[in-house]
Design an enzyme around this catalytic site. Structure first.
Site, PDB file in Angstrom:
ATOM      1  N   MET A 286      10.722   1.073  -8.002  1.00  0.00           N
ATOM      2  CA  MET A 286      10.234   1.717  -9.050  1.00  0.00           C
ATOM      3  C   MET A 286       9.988   2.876  -9.737  1.00  0.00           C
ATOM      4  SD  MET A 286       7.757  -2.111 -10.840  1.00  0.00           S
ATOM      5  CE  MET A 286       6.297  -1.588 -10.729  1.00  0.00           C
TER       6      MET A 286
ATOM      7  N   GLU B  40       5.490   8.463   0.003  1.00  0.00           N
ATOM      8  CA  GLU B  40       5.949   8.476   1.293  1.00  0.00           C
ATOM      9  C   GLU B  40       5.962   7.594   2.153  1.00  0.00           C
ATOM     10  OE1 GLU B  40       6.331  10.150   4.403  1.00  0.00           O
ATOM     11  OE2 GLU B  40       7.252  11.639   3.291  1.00  0.00           O
ATOM     12  N   GLY B  41       5.782   6.459   1.357  1.00  0.00           N
ATOM     13  CA  GLY B  41       5.408   5.094   1.652  1.00  0.00           C
ATOM     14  C   GLY B  41       7.468   4.350   1.157  1.00  0.00           C
ATOM     15  N   HIS B  42       7.633   5.138  -0.198  1.00  0.00           N
ATOM     16  CA  HIS B  42       8.797   4.966  -0.184  1.00  0.00           C
ATOM     17  C   HIS B  42      10.041   5.330   0.462  1.00  0.00           C
ATOM     18  CE1 HIS B  42       6.913   4.372  -4.356  1.00  0.00           C
ATOM     19  NE2 HIS B  42       7.715   3.247  -4.314  1.00  0.00           N
TER      20      HIS B  42
ATOM     21  N   GLN C 106       8.551  -7.732 -14.912  1.00  0.00           N
ATOM     22  CA  GLN C 106       7.338  -8.180 -14.509  1.00  0.00           C
ATOM     23  C   GLN C 106       6.043  -7.781 -14.526  1.00  0.00           C
ATOM     24  OE1 GLN C 106       9.759  -6.000 -10.360  1.00  0.00           O
ATOM     25  NE2 GLN C 106       7.635  -5.488 -10.228  1.00  0.00           N
TER      26      GLN C 106
ATOM     27  N   ASP D 199       3.307  -4.312  -0.007  1.00  0.00           N
ATOM     28  CA  ASP D 199       3.344  -5.559  -0.998  1.00  0.00           C
ATOM     29  C   ASP D 199       3.821  -6.571   0.047  1.00  0.00           C
ATOM     30  OD1 ASP D 199       3.357  -4.563  -3.785  1.00  0.00           O
ATOM     31  OD2 ASP D 199       4.173  -2.956  -2.913  1.00  0.00           O
TER      32      ASP D 199
ATOM     33  N   GLN E 202       4.752 -10.047  -2.334  1.00  0.00           N
ATOM     34  CA  GLN E 202       6.683  -9.630  -2.231  1.00  0.00           C
ATOM     35  C   GLN E 202       7.656  -9.756  -1.359  1.00  0.00           C
ATOM     36  OE1 GLN E 202       7.509  -6.897  -5.234  1.00  0.00           O
ATOM     37  NE2 GLN E 202       7.727  -5.402  -3.779  1.00  0.00           N
TER      38      GLN E 202
ATOM     39  N   VAL F  45       2.811   2.918   4.644  1.00  0.00           N
ATOM     40  CA  VAL F  45       1.951   3.762   4.982  1.00  0.00           C
ATOM     41  C   VAL F  45       1.322   4.361   4.372  1.00  0.00           C
ATOM     42  CG1 VAL F  45       3.142   6.619   4.694  1.00  0.00           C
ATOM     43  CG2 VAL F  45       4.629   4.237   5.573  1.00  0.00           C
TER      44      VAL F  45
ATOM     45  N   SER G 153       2.127   4.150  -6.437  1.00  0.00           N
ATOM     46  CA  SER G 153       2.440   5.004  -7.401  1.00  0.00           C
ATOM     47  C   SER G 153       1.272   4.801  -8.226  1.00  0.00           C
ATOM     48  CB  SER G 153       3.618   4.677  -8.310  1.00  0.00           C
ATOM     49  OG  SER G 153       5.018   4.563  -7.249  1.00  0.00           O
TER      50      SER G 153
HETATM   51  P1  AMP Z   1       7.308  -0.403  -5.723  1.00  0.00           P
HETATM   52  O1  AMP Z   1       7.668   1.172  -5.993  1.00  0.00           O
HETATM   53  O2  AMP Z   1       5.876   0.125  -5.673  1.00  0.00           O
HETATM   54  O3  AMP Z   1       8.286  -1.233  -6.632  1.00  0.00           O
HETATM   55  O4  AMP Z   1       7.360  -0.453  -4.234  1.00  0.00           O
HETATM   56  C1  AMP Z   1       9.238   0.201  -3.522  1.00  0.00           C
HETATM   57  C2  AMP Z   1       9.483  -0.364  -2.357  1.00  0.00           C
HETATM   58  O5  AMP Z   1       8.131   0.168  -1.799  1.00  0.00           O
HETATM   59  C3  AMP Z   1       8.143  -1.820  -2.098  1.00  0.00           C
HETATM   60  O6  AMP Z   1       9.492  -2.649  -1.007  1.00  0.00           O
HETATM   61  C4  AMP Z   1       6.854  -1.686  -1.560  1.00  0.00           C
HETATM   62  O7  AMP Z   1       6.891  -3.045  -0.878  1.00  0.00           O
HETATM   63  C5  AMP Z   1       7.256  -0.620  -0.623  1.00  0.00           C
HETATM   64  N1  AMP Z   1       6.327   0.218  -0.925  1.00  0.00           N
HETATM   65  C6  AMP Z   1       5.118   0.699  -1.221  1.00  0.00           C
HETATM   66  N2  AMP Z   1       4.145   1.851  -1.578  1.00  0.00           N
HETATM   67  C7  AMP Z   1       4.463   1.415   0.042  1.00  0.00           C
HETATM   68  C8  AMP Z   1       3.436   2.071   1.555  1.00  0.00           C
HETATM   69  N3  AMP Z   1       2.283   2.567   0.522  1.00  0.00           N
HETATM   70  N4  AMP Z   1       4.369   2.379   2.585  1.00  0.00           N
HETATM   71  C9  AMP Z   1       5.036   1.180   2.932  1.00  0.00           C
HETATM   72  N5  AMP Z   1       6.149   0.661   1.423  1.00  0.00           N
HETATM   73  C10 AMP Z   1       5.693   0.997   0.646  1.00  0.00           C
END
Ligand code: AMP
Length: 281
Positions: free
Chosen positions: A30, A35-37, A61, A150, A153, A176, A186
């Protein structure tokens, strides 16, 4: 790096990639990337010839009382980060293109969505499964990567991938964290510096649970009480939505700590709702 904003164009680009024998990895996001993304994008680059990152703040959602309109967005910075992480294509569709006027089809993963987040956010996973099914159909990836952050999910979407016979390798990548342990999100950008310090309470509570589990304390009520104490001691105004102990695969509630036990929690801090999880055994 290619930026594609139309569904049609994305479909035809993926068809050409596949016809040329290129494998495709999809990383749905989204936006407002951290860094996670980026860890997912880098991992995707190791698994496939081409990495498609989608950026779409999926309106369906979010419930009416949730943060859709204030959800952070920064396309320019996202594009720079994706490029640096090795992304090849960024898909940024418009809501009107994804949900045209007569849209009426939804994907309902049943049992797995009736617990945890699904309990507190009715309709959330219906929307998540639907948008991800659409992204799968549009991009036809060989690999799709989701974050453990998540975790429900990821389990729900893994089930959908299997139930609907998508020929996709489903990868769940580790969470991460910031230096102090807070899971990157985010939504962390909503906090002031002072509030941000208190947001570490989720991680600290999970660590407490993990230590207790490793000391062979199997009474879940005792662990939950200690976790609540940890959270309140760090952030006295925190409101705990739930602290749950479930089986990692089935999401069935557990009565005692055992192998494959995962603890997940959702906490509201200063009007921001955060989730996190940790495998205990
Ligand atoms: P989002 O933008 O929040 O919908 O997340 C997009 C993808 O990034 C989803 O698969 C999340 O689970 C993953 N994600 C979000 N935060 C993290 C994180 N801290 N570490 C690893 N993956 C993440």
């Amino acid at each position: 790096m290619k930026i594609i904003r139309s569904v049609r164009q994305m479909q035809s680009h993926c068809r050409i990639l596949a016809a040329n024998g290129k494998s495709i990895a999809l990383v749905p996001t989204m936006g407002f990337l951290h860094e996670g993304h980026l860890s997912l994008i880098r991992k995707a680059g190791k698994l496939c010839d081409r990495v498609i990152t989608s950026i779409f703040v999926n309106p369906t959602q979010f419930a009416a009382n949730e943060d859709f309109s204030r959800y952070p967005r920064d396309e320019k910075s996202d594009l720079a980060k994706i490029k640096k992480a090795g992304g090849d294509v960024v898909f940024i569709p418009k809501a009107k293109d994804i949900y045209p006027d007569n849209f009426q089809t939804f994907v309902d993963v049943q049992k797995l969505t009736r617990t945890l987040e699904g309990n507190v956010r009715p309709g959330h996973f219906l929307a998540v499964a639907t948008i991800v099914a659409k992204l799968f159909n549009i991009t036809r990836p060989d690999v799709a990567i989701f974050g453990m952050k998540d975790y429900q999910q990821a389990i729900v979407l893994k089930q959908m991938t299997s139930d609907l016979n998508y020929p996709i390798r489903f990868v769940i990548a580790p969470t991460v964290r910031e230096k102090d342990g807070l899971a990157m999100s985010s939504r962390n950008s909503y906090f002031t510096t002072e509030q941000r310090k208190e947001a570490v309470c989720l991680y600290r509570a999970l660590r407490r649970a993990k230590v207790m589990a490793s000391e062979n304390i199997s009474d879940l009520n005792a662990i939950r009480t200690d976790m609540e104490r940890v959270i309140k001691s760090i952030c006295p105004t925190a409101e705990i939505d739930y602290i749950a102990f479930t089986d990692f695969e089935s999401l069935e509630p557990l009565m005692t700590i055992r192998k494959n036990c995962i603890c997940s929690l959702a906490v509201r801090l200063f009007n921001v709702r955060l989730i996190d999880n940790m495998k205990l055994l």
